[in-house]
Design a protein around this motif. Structure first.
Motif, PDB file in Angstrom:
ATOM      1  N   THR A 246       0.831  -0.894   0.397  1.00 47.27           N
ATOM      2  CA  THR A 246      -0.174   0.165   0.743  1.00 47.27           C
ATOM      3  C   THR A 246       0.763   1.396  -0.015  1.00 47.27           C
ATOM      4  O   THR A 246       0.676   1.845  -0.838  1.00 47.27           O
ATOM      5  CB  THR A 246      -1.016  -0.100   1.230  1.00 47.27           C
ATOM      6  OG1 THR A 246      -1.941  -0.962   1.271  1.00 47.27           O
ATOM      7  CG2 THR A 246      -2.299   1.016   1.591  1.00 47.27           C
ATOM      8  N   ARG A 249       2.667   1.944  -3.575  1.00 50.02           N
ATOM      9  CA  ARG A 249       1.044   2.386  -4.054  1.00 50.02           C
ATOM     10  C   ARG A 249       0.977   3.620  -3.677  1.00 50.02           C
ATOM     11  O   ARG A 249       1.686   4.685  -4.408  1.00 50.02           O
ATOM     12  CB  ARG A 249      -0.019   1.411  -4.720  1.00 50.02           C
ATOM     13  CG  ARG A 249      -0.028   0.185  -4.861  1.00 50.02           C
ATOM     14  CD  ARG A 249      -1.511  -0.234  -5.266  1.00 50.02           C
ATOM     15  NE  ARG A 249      -1.926  -0.121  -3.967  1.00 50.02           N
ATOM     16  CZ  ARG A 249      -2.375  -0.684  -3.081  1.00 50.02           C
ATOM     17  NH1 ARG A 249      -1.917  -2.987  -3.589  1.00 50.02           N
ATOM     18  NH2 ARG A 249      -3.015  -1.321  -2.113  1.00 50.02           N
ATOM     19  N   ASP A 250       1.411   4.016  -3.065  1.00 50.28           N
ATOM     20  CA  ASP A 250       0.500   5.354  -2.252  1.00 50.28           C
ATOM     21  C   ASP A 250       2.056   6.245  -2.849  1.00 50.28           C
ATOM     22  O   ASP A 250       2.193   7.497  -2.968  1.00 50.28           O
ATOM     23  CB  ASP A 250       0.775   5.802  -0.745  1.00 50.28           C
ATOM     24  CG  ASP A 250      -0.830   5.116  -0.161  1.00 50.28           C
ATOM     25  OD1 ASP A 250      -1.414   4.691  -1.413  1.00 50.28           O
ATOM     26  OD2 ASP A 250      -0.933   4.593   0.903  1.00 50.28           O
ATOM     27  N   LYS A 251       2.953   5.715  -2.590  1.00 48.59           N
ATOM     28  CA  LYS A 251       4.927   6.640  -3.665  1.00 48.59           C
ATOM     29  C   LYS A 251       4.596   6.856  -4.792  1.00 48.59           C
ATOM     30  O   LYS A 251       4.997   7.858  -5.037  1.00 48.59           O
ATOM     31  CB  LYS A 251       6.107   5.747  -2.794  1.00 48.59           C
ATOM     32  CG  LYS A 251       7.963   6.348  -3.405  1.00 48.59           C
ATOM     33  CD  LYS A 251       8.402   5.396  -3.125  1.00 48.59           C
ATOM     34  CE  LYS A 251       7.761   4.279  -4.601  1.00 48.59           C
ATOM     35  NZ  LYS A 251       9.710   3.597  -4.470  1.00 48.59           N
ATOM     36  N   ASP A 252       3.901   5.547  -5.635  1.00 47.15           N
ATOM     37  CA  ASP A 252       4.064   5.904  -6.513  1.00 47.15           C
ATOM     38  C   ASP A 252       2.971   6.873  -7.386  1.00 47.15           C
ATOM     39  O   ASP A 252       2.826   7.681  -7.644  1.00 47.15           O
ATOM     40  CB  ASP A 252       3.360   4.232  -7.627  1.00 47.15           C
ATOM     41  CG  ASP A 252       4.539   3.219  -7.331  1.00 47.15           C
ATOM     42  OD1 ASP A 252       5.873   3.647  -6.942  1.00 47.15           O
ATOM     43  OD2 ASP A 252       4.724   2.139  -7.560  1.00 47.15           O
ATOM     44  N   GLN A 253       2.231   6.487  -6.496  1.00 45.66           N
ATOM     45  CA  GLN A 253       1.091   8.305  -6.611  1.00 45.66           C
ATOM     46  C   GLN A 253       1.402   9.849  -6.494  1.00 45.66           C
ATOM     47  O   GLN A 253       1.660  10.207  -7.331  1.00 45.66           O
ATOM     48  CB  GLN A 253      -0.546   8.125  -5.584  1.00 45.66           C
ATOM     49  CG  GLN A 253      -1.464   8.566  -6.215  1.00 45.66           C
ATOM     50  CD  GLN A 253      -2.333   8.495  -7.425  1.00 45.66           C
ATOM     51  OE1 GLN A 253      -2.150   7.978  -8.035  1.00 45.66           O
ATOM     52  NE2 GLN A 253      -2.626   9.677  -7.616  1.00 45.66           N
ATOM     53  N   GLN A 255       4.644   9.917  -6.546  1.00 41.02           N
ATOM     54  CA  GLN A 255       5.766  10.588  -7.714  1.00 41.02           C
ATOM     55  C   GLN A 255       4.760  11.076  -8.999  1.00 41.02           C
ATOM     56  O   GLN A 255       5.078  11.418  -9.659  1.00 41.02           O
ATOM     57  CB  GLN A 255       6.687   8.883  -7.836  1.00 41.02           C
ATOM     58  CG  GLN A 255       7.336   9.738  -9.281  1.00 41.02           C
ATOM     59  CD  GLN A 255       8.790   9.989  -8.486  1.00 41.02           C
ATOM     60  OE1 GLN A 255       9.067  10.054  -7.228  1.00 41.02           O
ATOM     61  NE2 GLN A 255       9.079  10.926  -9.071  1.00 41.02           N
ATOM     62  N   SER A 256       3.791   9.818  -9.349  1.00 38.10           N
ATOM     63  CA  SER A 256       3.269  10.505 -10.304  1.00 38.10           C
ATOM     64  C   SER A 256       2.377  11.816 -10.010  1.00 38.10           C
ATOM     65  O   SER A 256       2.348  12.704 -10.609  1.00 38.10           O
ATOM     66  CB  SER A 256       1.866   9.543 -10.581  1.00 38.10           C
ATOM     67  OG  SER A 256       0.693   9.830 -11.208  1.00 38.10           O
ATOM     68  N   ASN A 257       2.085  12.428  -8.764  1.00 41.50           N
ATOM     69  CA  ASN A 257       1.872  13.589  -8.466  1.00 41.50           C
ATOM     70  C   ASN A 257       2.830  14.157  -8.951  1.00 41.50           C
ATOM     71  O   ASN A 257       2.415  15.880  -9.092  1.00 41.50           O
ATOM     72  CB  ASN A 257       0.856  13.512  -6.948  1.00 41.50           C
ATOM     73  CG  ASN A 257       0.091  13.091  -6.777  1.00 41.50           C
ATOM     74  OD1 ASN A 257      -1.005  12.892  -8.051  1.00 41.50           O
ATOM     75  ND2 ASN A 257      -1.422  12.998  -5.792  1.00 41.50           N
ATOM     76  N   THR A 260       3.619  15.270 -12.738  1.00 35.56           N
ATOM     77  CA  THR A 260       2.059  15.825 -13.112  1.00 35.56           C
ATOM     78  C   THR A 260       2.724  17.997 -12.719  1.00 35.56           C
ATOM     79  O   THR A 260       2.118  18.526 -13.842  1.00 35.56           O
ATOM     80  CB  THR A 260       0.445  15.161 -12.281  1.00 35.56           C
ATOM     81  OG1 THR A 260       0.387  14.140 -12.834  1.00 35.56           O
ATOM     82  CG2 THR A 260      -0.196  16.431 -13.143  1.00 35.56           C
TER      83      THR A 260
END
Length: 451
Positions: A246, A249-253, A255-257, A260
């Motif tokens: 989890t 995934r939060d880290k990837d999210q 990173q994605s943010n 962006t």
């Protein structure tokens, strides 16, 4: 003028008649020699005289003769001085003669120059005569040119008015450009503030990145701690793995943010570059408009200068034309010559006759000219002048194409009686001004030419 050397006499060192002769100048006076001879004779006689009285008398005579000799010698020296003075005066006169001769030579040269100038002026007079003959042949062209110049003068006046309006428009454009410059300055200030805001956002993103890095480091430490605790907490390993997944995934999210946000920052940077390019383009357009404005001002100044030059040329042409005399049978008024016929013809034939003379039917432009033309013919006589409404009924124009503005119509005229009166005539009146009337172009009467 020639200098007569006889005025001053030949160079004789003042041995002229009535002055001093060469013998008088270079020899002792004859009276002195006679006195000396008498003295010698008396000396010889003195040897023969024995009486004291005779000797005393002779001594007295000798003393008198000596005084006369001294007096004559003084007179001789005075004569020599007068001779030298006269010689000096003679030399001065010779120098004055030479000076007068030099002045005479200069005057002779000036006379030759004046003679050359006279010949040049004679040639120019002949050229002017030839030009006058040529001008006489092309008088119609000169008249047309003068009329064209009048038209051009009106056009120049119109152009001047147009240029004045363009200047006002340019002033308005300048004010508009000034307002646009102020707006661009305002836009630039807004863009500057937006750049500062972007810089602030960048700093914020950098802080967020550092925070993410810190969070990442914290998560790494927590991971290591969980891995340590994994050995002791086997029962919770799956739960921890799930939590790890989890967190990943939060880290990837995150990173994605972050990516962006980076993309948004780049887009904002691109927009800023676009705005800056737009600003530069507007600045270039402003400079171009300013250059065009200056070019228009330069063109206006050139047009004004050209207009002044044309006006000066017109004035010079008017002066030259006023100085010309009219040929036999023609009458002079201001810059034009006028001719009144002795026979009668219709309006068309009358105009053809004027054209054959290098002229045209009279065109009246002022009250003074109207009065002059009225005085060319007798009372009770009508004469054709150069106006017609044959092209458009009621629209009277002169033969040079200009409209008829100032008028001297008789009361109730023009009336185009029977619809067939398309030519204008001058009616002589005793009021000196004269009047106009419309008549049928086929009528036969005298006519007035102008060139």
């Amino acid at each position: 003028m020639d200098i007569d050397d006889n005025i001053y006499g030949p160079r004789k060192n003042l041995t002229m008649e009535g002055l001093v002769t060469p013998d008088e100048r270079f020899s002792r006076p004859a009276s002195a020699d006679t006195t000396q001879g008498n003295y010698n004779a008396m000396t010889q006689e003195q040897g023969h005289l024995n009486t004291t009285t005779d000797r005393d008398q002779l001594q007295t005579d000798y003393d008198s003769l000596t005084k006369e000799k001294e007096q004559l010698k003084s007179d001789y020296n005075s004569t020599i001085q007068q001779n030298e003075k006269l010689q000096t005066n003679y030399d001065n006169l010779i120098r004055e003669k030479d000076l007068l001769q030099t002045r005479y030579d200069n005057v002779t040269k000036e006379r030759g120059q004046f003679q050359d100038s006279y010949r040049t002026l004679t040639a120019e007079r002949d050229q002017l005569q030839a030009r006058y003959s040529s001008l006489s042949k092309v008088k119609d062209q000169v008249q047309n040119g003068y009329n064209s110049l009048i038209t051009e003068r009106d056009q120049l006046q119109t152009s001047f008015n147009n240029v004045t309006e363009e200047k006002d428009q340019l002033q308005a454009s300048y004010n508009t450009l000034k307002r646009e410059r102020d707006q661009l300055q305002t836009g630039y200030n807004v863009t500057q503030r937006e750049r500062d805001a972007l810089q602030t956002d960048r700093n914020t993103l950098t802080a967020s990145k550092n925070q993410l890095q810190t969070n990442y480091n914290t998560l790494q430490r927590e991971k290591n701690d969980l891995k340590t605790r994994f050995n002791t907490l086997t029962t919770n390993s799956n739960q921890l793995k799930s939590n790890y997944t989890t967190l990943k995934r939060d880290k990837d999210q995150l990173q994605s943010n972050y990516n962006t946000l980076t993309t948004s920052k780049n887009q904002l940077q691109t927009s800023y570059g676009t705005l800056r390019s737009e600003k530069d383009r507007l600045q270039t357009s402003y400079n171009t408009l300013r250059g065009e404005k200056e070019q228009l001002e330069t063109n206006y100044n050139s047009s004004a200068t050209r207009g002044n030059q044309l006006q000066k040329e017109i004035d010079k042409m008017n002066v030259k034309i006023r100085g010309m005399s009219c040929q036999t049978g023609w009458r002079k008024f201001e810059i034009s010559c006028y001719y009144i016929s002795a026979e009668k013809r219709n309006w068309t034939v009358s105009r053809q006759d004027c054209k054959s003379k290098g002229a045209d039917l009279a065109v009246i432009n002022s009250k003074e000219e109207q009065i002059f033309v009225n005085g060319l013919f007798e009372s009770g006589t009508n004469a054709w002048i150069g106006m017609t409404d044959s092209i458009t009924e009621g629209n009277w124009t002169w033969v040079d194409g200009t409209p008829v503005t100032t008028t001297y119509w008789q009361p109730g005229q023009p009336n185009s009686y029977s619809g067939n009166q398309d030519c204008g005539e001058m009616v002589h009146t005793s009021s000196k001004v004269g009047e106009w009337n419309d008549d049928g172009c086929f009528s036969e009467q005298v006519w007035i030419c102008e060139k």
